[in-house]
Design a protein around this motif. Structure first.
Motif, PDB file in Angstrom:
ATOM      1  N   ALA A 191       0.865  -1.179   0.000  1.00  0.00           N
ATOM      2  CA  ALA A 191       0.000   0.000   0.000  1.00  0.00           C
ATOM      3  C   ALA A 191       0.897   1.223   0.000  1.00  0.00           C
ATOM      4  N   ASP A 192       0.768   2.035  -1.040  1.00  0.00           N
ATOM      5  CA  ASP A 192       1.666   3.165  -1.245  1.00  0.00           C
ATOM      6  C   ASP A 192       0.920   4.476  -1.090  1.00  0.00           C
ATOM      7  N   MET A 193       1.575   5.439  -0.493  1.00  0.00           N
ATOM      8  CA  MET A 193       1.012   6.771  -0.308  1.00  0.00           C
ATOM      9  C   MET A 193       2.050   7.781  -0.770  1.00  0.00           C
ATOM     10  N   TYR A 194       1.830   8.339  -1.973  1.00  0.00           N
ATOM     11  CA  TYR A 194       2.788   9.322  -2.480  1.00  0.00           C
ATOM     12  C   TYR A 194       2.176  10.068  -3.660  1.00  0.00           C
ATOM     13  N   PHE A 195       2.844  11.149  -4.048  1.00  0.00           N
ATOM     14  CA  PHE A 195       2.388  11.907  -5.207  1.00  0.00           C
ATOM     15  C   PHE A 195       3.057  11.391  -6.472  1.00  0.00           C
ATOM     16  N   HIS A 196       2.871  12.070  -7.609  1.00  0.00           N
ATOM     17  CA  HIS A 196       3.314  11.582  -8.919  1.00  0.00           C
ATOM     18  C   HIS A 196       2.679  10.218  -9.217  1.00  0.00           C
ATOM     19  N   PHE A 197       1.350  10.185  -9.095  1.00  0.00           N
ATOM     20  CA  PHE A 197       0.573   8.948  -9.171  1.00  0.00           C
ATOM     21  C   PHE A 197       0.862   8.155 -10.445  1.00  0.00           C
ATOM     22  N   GLU A 198       0.861   8.826 -11.590  1.00  0.00           N
ATOM     23  CA  GLU A 198       1.043   8.109 -12.856  1.00  0.00           C
ATOM     24  C   GLU A 198       2.421   7.449 -12.922  1.00  0.00           C
ATOM     25  N   SER A 199       3.418   8.042 -12.306  1.00  0.00           N
ATOM     26  CA  SER A 199       4.748   7.442 -12.277  1.00  0.00           C
ATOM     27  C   SER A 199       4.744   6.153 -11.463  1.00  0.00           C
ATOM     28  N   LEU A 200       3.959   6.135 -10.382  1.00  0.00           N
ATOM     29  CA  LEU A 200       3.869   4.929  -9.563  1.00  0.00           C
ATOM     30  C   LEU A 200       3.160   3.808 -10.321  1.00  0.00           C
ATOM     31  N   VAL A 201       2.116   4.151 -11.065  1.00  0.00           N
ATOM     32  CA  VAL A 201       1.425   3.157 -11.884  1.00  0.00           C
ATOM     33  C   VAL A 201       2.381   2.576 -12.922  1.00  0.00           C
ATOM     34  N   ARG A 202       3.134   3.449 -13.552  1.00  0.00           N
ATOM     35  CA  ARG A 202       4.104   2.993 -14.555  1.00  0.00           C
ATOM     36  C   ARG A 202       5.099   2.000 -13.942  1.00  0.00           C
ATOM     37  N   ALA A 203       5.589   2.304 -12.750  1.00  0.00           N
ATOM     38  CA  ALA A 203       6.556   1.428 -12.087  1.00  0.00           C
ATOM     39  C   ALA A 203       5.930   0.094 -11.708  1.00  0.00           C
ATOM     40  N   VAL A 204       4.710   0.121 -11.194  1.00  0.00           N
ATOM     41  CA  VAL A 204       4.028  -1.112 -10.793  1.00  0.00           C
ATOM     42  C   VAL A 204       3.773  -2.008 -11.996  1.00  0.00           C
ATOM     43  N   ARG A 205       3.378  -1.406 -13.089  1.00  0.00           N
ATOM     44  CA  ARG A 205       3.122  -2.212 -14.290  1.00  0.00           C
ATOM     45  C   ARG A 205       4.403  -2.874 -14.798  1.00  0.00           C
ATOM     46  N   GLU A 206       5.532  -2.228 -14.572  1.00  0.00           N
ATOM     47  CA  GLU A 206       6.792  -2.828 -14.997  1.00  0.00           C
ATOM     48  C   GLU A 206       7.227  -3.941 -14.040  1.00  0.00           C
ATOM     49  N   SER A 207       7.102  -3.700 -12.739  1.00  0.00           N
ATOM     50  CA  SER A 207       7.581  -4.678 -11.754  1.00  0.00           C
ATOM     51  C   SER A 207       6.683  -5.904 -11.673  1.00  0.00           C
ATOM     52  N   GLY A 208       5.373  -5.693 -11.899  1.00  0.00           N
ATOM     53  CA  GLY A 208       4.421  -6.790 -11.763  1.00  0.00           C
ATOM     54  C   GLY A 208       3.846  -6.933 -10.372  1.00  0.00           C
ATOM     55  N   MET A 209       4.102  -5.963  -9.484  1.00  0.00           N
ATOM     56  CA  MET A 209       3.602  -6.060  -8.119  1.00  0.00           C
ATOM     57  C   MET A 209       2.123  -5.696  -8.033  1.00  0.00           C
ATOM     58  N   ARG A 210       1.480  -6.203  -6.984  1.00  0.00           N
ATOM     59  CA  ARG A 210       0.104  -5.836  -6.659  1.00  0.00           C
ATOM     60  C   ARG A 210       0.159  -4.638  -5.704  1.00  0.00           C
TER      61      ARG A 210
END
Length: 437
Positions: free
Chosen positions: A126-145
């Motif tokens: 569970a992540d709490m931070y700004f630059h939301f779209e950057s976090l989505v991009r990173a998650v899609r690359e890593s494969g994490m839930r």
């Protein structure tokens, strides 16, 4: 690609822990079958010619960990501004530097945290931070839930002073854009009562209601937070939040350190999910939460690391270990916080807290295939004797050998599959240098 884990030694939730010797079939994103029938294994392999076969020899298969509260881009602030009080650390050191982070910085620094989490057996966070779209991009690359927080209100800092900007429409838009992604659960960020006033709390609650989602908040983290709230509102923070409708939504409440008996009753009555962050709380001298009493009351308690700036790592094995020994000493009772309970907190309770209740957190048929395989051939795991005790008191993050998330292998034989680790380290060092850390 279908997966077979052959000759697996499977950890099952039970007092003391339990091991089951069997084979695990994974199809799609779920655990399809667990069987000790070797003929069935042969048939599954024959019927799925592209199946990935993984040996379970000298390995224990565990449900993946859930880091139920962190700030993944803060990996760049690791080992910076240590040995300070929380408010000095946050307001004088961290926030001024955070304002310099770009979207590209947030992508690389979040990806670094995700690589570290995968290496230590964490499948969801569970992540709490700004630059939301950057976090989505990173998650899609890593494969994490992930459970990500959208921000109905954004805090901007100008010349050291906070300005709050309405961000509700953008938050709603982001929610609608990503809500159908099976790997992403979206909550609304209500950072804390010391950053959000009553009107801002109302905005956050209304957005969460409109989106039919939950809220992620820092709660009762320090004596100062509680005392300031009592002075201003004549109420403790948890009472103020209940009065203003926050608990009409599902809630992840990080920390919950400074709690009295009435506060714990509210946690139970309102079905609040607590996330303990014991390493961060100890490092910042915020205090020790009353976790054994919360568990005794039936509160769902998960574990988290907080961000790298206040921990300074994302190692859930360490969180289990420290939590167990601290609370035993706090309660002067070696029987509290048994090892199997810590494993439940790090797995099943975590999935419940971040919005995947009854869908993951156990190695069982029909569950989401979020799993880790841990090498037990090391000296420090020899002999095992009691399996839950071995996991909590002996195992290290470096023992994690293979990680499967949503039916996809993201680390195998200690090699990351989805992330270029050397590139990520280079990028994070570059960001740190530019920020003057």
């Amino acid at each position: 690609m279908p997966i077979v884990i052959k000759d697996a030694c499977i950890y099952k939730h039970a007092p003391g822990g339990a091991l089951v010797n069997a084979n695990i079939f994974i199809k799609g994103n779920k655990i399809h079958r667990i069987t000790d029938d070797q003929d069935e294994v042969k048939r599954f392999i024959d019927e799925n010619p592209e199946v990935e076969i993984i040996s379970g020899k000298n390995r224990i298969v565990l449900p993946g960990f859930v880091n139920a509260h962190t700030h993944s881009p803060m990996s760049v602030f690791r080992n910076y501004a240590s040995d300070r009080s929380l408010h000095d650390w946050l307001f004088n050191m961290i926030i001024p530097k955070e304002q310099l982070l770009t979207e590209e910085d947030a992508y690389w620094t979040s990806l670094a945290s995700q690589a570290e989490m995968i290496r230590s057996g964490t499948c969801a966070f569970a992540d709490m931070y700004f630059h939301f779209e950057s976090l989505v991009r990173a998650v899609r690359e890593s494969g994490m839930r992930v459970n990500l927080s959208v921000m109905p209100l954004a805090n901007k800092w100008v010349d050291g002073k906070r300005q709050t900007v309405s961000n509700a429409q953008e938050a709603i838009s982001l929610y609608k854009k990503y809500n159908d992604d099976e790997m992403i659960k979206l909550y609304s960020e209500l950072h804390s009562i010391y950053l959000y006033d009553i009107d801002m709390i109302h905005v956050n609650v209304e957005v969460a209601k409109e989106l039919n989602t939950g809220i992620h908040i820092h709660l009762h983290e320090t004596e100062k937070e509680v005392n300031d709230c009592l002075k201003e509102h004549n109420k403790r923070p948890i009472e103020l939040l209940r009065e203003n409708g926050v608990f009409t939504r599902p809630v992840i409440a990080a920390h919950c350190v400074v709690m009295n008996d009435d506060d714990i009753e509210i946690l139970k009555e309102e079905n609040i999910n607590v996330c303990e962050n014991i390493s961060s709380n100890l490092k910042l001298v915020s205090g020790i939460p009353r976790i054994p009493e919360m568990l005794e009351k039936g509160v769902n308690v998960a574990l988290g690391t907080d961000g790298c700036a206040s921990n300074n790592n994302l190692n859930m094995f360490e969180e289990m270990h420290i939590s167990a020994i601290v609370h035993k000493n706090q309660m002067k009772d070696p029987t509290v916080m048994p090892a199997h309970k810590l494993i439940e907190m790090a797995t099943k309770n975590g999935y419940d807290a971040v919005g995947f209740k009854d869908r993951a957190g156990d190695v069982a048929e029909g569950m989401l295939a979020d799993l880790m395989m841990v090498d037990i051939s090391s000296l420090h795991c020899t002999p095992i004797n009691e399996v839950a005790a071995c996991i909590v008191y002996s195992m290290q993050a470096s023992d994690v050998d293979t990680v499967i998330i949503n039916g996809r292998t993201v680390m195998k034989n200690k090699e990351l599959v989805t992330i270029d680790e050397e590139l990520v380290k280079h990028k994070v060092r570059t960001v740190a240098k530019r920020l003057g850390l």
